[in-house]
Design a protein around this motif. Structure first.
Motif, short mmCIF file in Angstrom:
data_model
loop_
_atom_site.label_atom_id
_atom_site.label_comp_id
_atom_site.label_asym_id
_atom_site.label_seq_id
_atom_site.Cartn_x
_atom_site.Cartn_y
_atom_site.Cartn_z
N CYS A 117 0.85 -1.20 0.00
CA CYS A 117 0.00 0.00 0.00
C CYS A 117 0.88 1.24 0.00
CB CYS A 117 -0.91 -0.02 1.22
SG CYS A 117 -1.87 1.48 1.46
N PHE A 154 0.23 4.11 1.03
CA PHE A 154 0.03 4.94 2.22
C PHE A 154 0.60 4.30 3.48
CE2 PHE A 154 -3.42 5.99 -0.69
CZ PHE A 154 -3.33 7.36 -0.73
N TYR A 202 -7.50 0.28 -4.61
CA TYR A 202 -7.35 1.50 -5.40
C TYR A 202 -6.05 1.43 -6.17
CZ TYR A 202 -11.12 3.50 -2.59
OH TYR A 202 -12.33 3.73 -2.00
N ALA A 230 -3.31 0.90 -3.28
CA ALA A 230 -3.76 1.22 -1.93
C ALA A 230 -4.53 0.04 -1.35
CB ALA A 230 -4.64 2.46 -1.92
N HIS A 231 -4.33 -0.20 -0.06
CA HIS A 231 -4.95 -1.29 0.68
C HIS A 231 -6.43 -0.97 0.91
CE1 HIS A 231 -5.56 -4.22 3.91
NE2 HIS A 231 -4.41 -4.76 3.57
N ILE A 243 -7.40 1.22 3.92
CA ILE A 243 -7.03 2.64 3.95
C ILE A 243 -8.25 3.52 3.87
CG2 ILE A 243 -6.77 3.22 1.50
CD1 ILE A 243 -4.25 3.93 4.32
N SER A 263 -8.46 7.39 5.69
CA SER A 263 -8.15 8.46 4.76
C SER A 263 -9.43 9.14 4.32
CB SER A 263 -7.40 7.91 3.53
OG SER A 263 -7.12 8.92 2.61
N ILE A 285 -9.64 9.10 -2.33
CA ILE A 285 -8.29 8.67 -2.02
C ILE A 285 -7.35 9.31 -3.05
CG2 ILE A 285 -6.79 6.69 -1.63
CD1 ILE A 285 -9.20 6.77 0.22
N CYS A 304 -3.57 9.96 -4.62
CA CYS A 304 -2.23 9.40 -4.70
C CYS A 304 -1.23 10.38 -4.09
CB CYS A 304 -1.86 9.09 -6.14
SG CYS A 304 -0.15 8.50 -6.35
#
Length: 778
Positions: A631, A633, A644, A653-654, A657, A661, A665, A667
């Motif tokens: 991920c 993040f 994502y 992305a997990h 997240i 967040s 989302i 980047c």
């Protein structure tokens, strides 16, 4: 004001002809379409900073409209009485493909009459929906979805024409016992009260607990119907809509609509019809169950030629309503009270207008002969419109082509024109039907300067500058950082500037092999800038979580493990002497020191073991190492499929997240909204099964290290731990199974090494020169 000077950067062809003027439109999420003969080409602008080829980087998709027809869904079967009609009525009805598209043995093919992007925030709070109107009067709403296999398609999530038919069904007269002529008249009446002729999206706004937008639909006879369309997530299969209002204007068959927002829930709907008349409706209360039309003002009541397009140009003091009729611009000037105080009809003298854009009081108008003009609208003496016009130089030979549409990028640095052939030429390379997409750059605008002067705090709207910079550097075989200040201190730049330098460094390394002679190289390597950006982002993320903990909030298992992984990554950089190599200043040292000082006092849960090899995760990559997905993040592993993905840099992305967040989302490297991945049912089931298993109970390490780990070393785990205490090593990749190593390492020894790494601090004493430099960097 400098008039643009356009130079061709790239051109490419697609296999269908364009069928109309104003054939293209740019969305607010960096996509554009152009209307072809039998479908819609959708092109997603994607800056590819790794490409050494001077080709405009984009993704191409083709959307074929459905064959849904209003005339076939209004409960009258034409074929049941077609042969009983008089000859004139028979030819009139069945010679029209929109009324009888499938009666003949060779059914008609649906054509696209209009397409338009919605406002952003309609999909996943970050992306646009696409409305498409066909020649069969089918108004369809499409949404872009991305599968776990990275396959992109456009899904039909709503058919508004079907909803209009259901809403108007109570106005249908019983027709089963009508004679043929009356039944034919009733058939046409039903089509007229239901069929959309043109449509327009409103801005996106809040409605209760939802986000929504309004679609204004023009019908035969001057009717306007208003529908509310609700935003949706990528995982949803259908969009929801509500009927608001139907209003009969003073116009005839509607040919053009334009929405101009003036309030949070209101604005002006500009309307033009096929007879050339123009009116404006003042609409308020879009957040109510039923909106209200306060007033209808006639701007132009003379009948002449059809209104092709309407737009609004706003300045601080004045508003200009611009209506396009073939080669004429009808410009109405309005004061702050909405009263018209002047009117001008401007002829471009170059045949039909096929494209228009505007910013502030500057209009750019393109004709189908390839002439591009810039018009500056001002007001003299508070009562008279003044127009300054310039012809924009375009270095291209338009002979044999017609321009069917054009638009400019967000920063007006790239201009894209849609060309279709209009003459038969005896050339093998010239194919009748091909559409040429030409990408021009404005040579008067420097993309590097725009990037460095960026005051928005984000790279979100500057990807046209990066792509333009790459194309120019590849074509001219030069570095992108020419003109960059040599006194720029990395320690004092903002995160945005650091990310910008990172992208510029990537372009620089891309074009490096193309440059014949390199005298100097005055930018840091991409990998160093990449790690510096990562440090800044980790310090920010971990700092926020630590502050959350200090305020008494409970940190979840996911958050604690995320902190652990990112802190371990910072410690690896410290041990490896990265800060000295990057010549980072005291700001970086202090930020890392603060994070490590707090993290070293914390207790973390046992880290996950890799699902594939069984190794304990102590870094941003899996040891021994092997490739894995992390991920962007949290550095947490993604074992099955990401939730994502970033369109620009493909960062992942997990799924967890979403809980930590804000939406959408974004980047962290590109500042671009990440696209949700729509998982199939089998993948969702696999993720569910994975979630029910305790991944911490993996007892067996199933893989071997690579040969460069400890194969050539006689040191034991104890020696490695002692060396780590004394800072005698830079970095260790340790596995419990290595070919050539006779002894299998015990799990307890691996844990000991893991805890030793956890205790590393940036202030550890060292005898290595580069580490001394870090400590004494001030």
């Amino acid at each position: 004001m400098t008039t643009p000077d356009l130079r061709l950067l790239d051109s490419f062809k697609l296999s269908e002809s364009v069928c109309q003027n104003f054939a293209c439109e740019l969305s607010k999420d960096e996509r554009f379409f152009f209307v072809a003969e039998s479908g819609l080409f959708i092109i997603t602008q994607k800056a590819n900073l790794n490409s050494q080829v001077a080709k405009y980087s984009c993704l191409k998709h083709y959307l074929k409209p459905t064959d849904f027809a209003v005339s076939e869904n209004i409960n009258i079967d034409l074929q049941s009485f077609m042969y009983e009609l008089p000859r004139e009525l028979f030819y009139e009805t069945f010679g029209s493909t929109d009324l009888a598209p499938k009666v003949a043995d060779l059914p008609a093919i649906p054509k696209i009459k209009q397409a338009q992007w919605s406002d952003v925030n309609m999909v996943d709070h970050a992306f646009c929906l696409l409305g498409v109107l066909t020649s069969f009067y089918s108004l369809e709403i499409y949404m872009k979805i991305r599968s776990e296999n990275n396959i992109i398609e456009y899904k039909n999530v709503l058919n508004l024409s079907q909803n209009i038919i259901e809403q108007r069904r109570t106005n249908f007269v019983y027709s089963n016992r009508m004679p043929p002529i009356q039944k034919n008249n009733e058939f046409k009446k039903r089509v007229e009260i239901c069929a959309p002729l043109v449509f327009q999206w409103s801005h996106c706004f809040s409605y209760g607990d939802y986000k929504c937008s309004v679609i204004f639909i023009g019908h035969f006879g001057g009717d306007i119907s208003i529908w509310r369309v609700f935003s949706l997530r990528s995982a949803e299969k259908e969009a929801r809509s509500e009927f608001i209002l139907r209003y009969s204007t003073k116009l005839g068959n509607i040919s053009a609509l334009y929405w101009h927002q003036t309030k949070e829930y209101g604005g002006a709907l500009c309307i033009g019809d096929k007879k050339g008349k123009i009116s404006v409706l003042e609409i308020v209360g879009l957040d109510n169950q039923t909106c209200r039309i306060k007033n209808e003002v006639e701007f132009f009541s003379k009948e002449d030629v059809q209104v092709d397009k309407i737009s609004i140009v706003s300045t601080d003091k004045y508003t200009f309503l611009v209506a396009i009729k073939q080669s004429y611009l009808l410009i109405f000037a309005l004061n702050a009270s909405g009263e018209v105080f002047d009117f001008v009809a401007y002829n471009v003298n170059n045949f039909y207008i096929s494209g228009i854009t505007h910013k502030d009081n500057v209009l750019k108008v393109c004709t189908f002969t390839g002439v591009l003009k810039e018009l500056v609208l001002t007001v003299e003496n508070n009562n008279k419109i003044n127009i300054l016009d310039y012809t924009i130089p375009v270095k291209y030979d338009f002979f044999g082509y017609r321009v069917s549409g054009y638009f400019e990028s967000t920063n007006s640095i790239l201009f894209i024109m849609i060309l279709s052939p209009c003459m038969l030429i005896n050339k093998k390379s010239f194919k009748q039907g091909d559409t040429t997409i030409c990408v021009f750059s404005d040579t008067n605008i420097k993309p590097l300067k725009l990037l460095l002067d960026n005051a928005t705090g984000s790279l979100r709207t500057f990807w046209d500058c990066l792509e333009c910079l790459r194309l120019i550097c590849v074509n001219e075989q030069r570095f992108p950082w020419l003109g960059l200040s040599s006194t720029l201190e990395i320690d004092s730049v903002t995160v945005l500037q650091l990310k910008t330098l990172r992208h510029i460094a990537k372009i620089s390394e891309t074009v490096f092999p193309l440059i014949k002679k390199v005298a100097t190289y005055e930018i840091k390597p991409f990998i160093l800038l990449h790690y510096l950006v990562q440090i800044k982002l980790i310090v920010q993320r971990v700092g926020n979580l630590l502050e959350k903990k200090s305020l008494g909030s409970h940190l979840t298992l996911f958050e604690l493990r995320s902190i652990d992984l990112q802190v371990c990554f910072l410690k690896e950089l410290v041990i490896g002497g990265f800060l000295a190599k990057a010549k980072a200043g005291m700001t970086f040292v202090k930020e890392i020191s603060n994070i490590l000082a707090i993290a070293n006092e914390m207790e973390f849960p046992d880290m996950l073991q890799c699902q594939f090899c069984g190794e304990k995760l102590i870094s941003c990559i899996c040891l021994p190492p092997h490739p894995d997905s992390r991920c962007v993040f949290s550095m947490m592993p993604i074992f099955i499929a990401p939730s994502y993905i970033c369109l620009m840099c493909n960062s992942l992305a997990h799924s967890d997240i979403e809980q930590y967040s804000s939406v959408p989302i974004i980047c962290p490297y590109c500042d671009f909204p990440m696209e949700a991945v729509c998982l199939s049912d089998n993948i969702k089931k696999g993720i569910g099964n994975c979630a029910t298993n305790d991944l911490d109970l993996i007892d067996e390490v199933r893989t071997k290290c690579y040969d460069d780990c400890v194969k050539d070393s006689d040191e034991t785990i104890g020696d490695l731990c002692d060396n780590l205490d004394n800072n005698d090593i830079l970095f260790n990749n340790v596995s419990d199974d290595e070919e050539g190593v006779k002894r299998k390492l015990e799990e307890s020894e691996l844990k000991t090494l893991y805890f030793k790494l956890n205790s590393v601090s940036i202030t550890n004493k060292t005898e290595r020169a580069h580490e001394l430099d870090i400590i004494n960097i001030a």
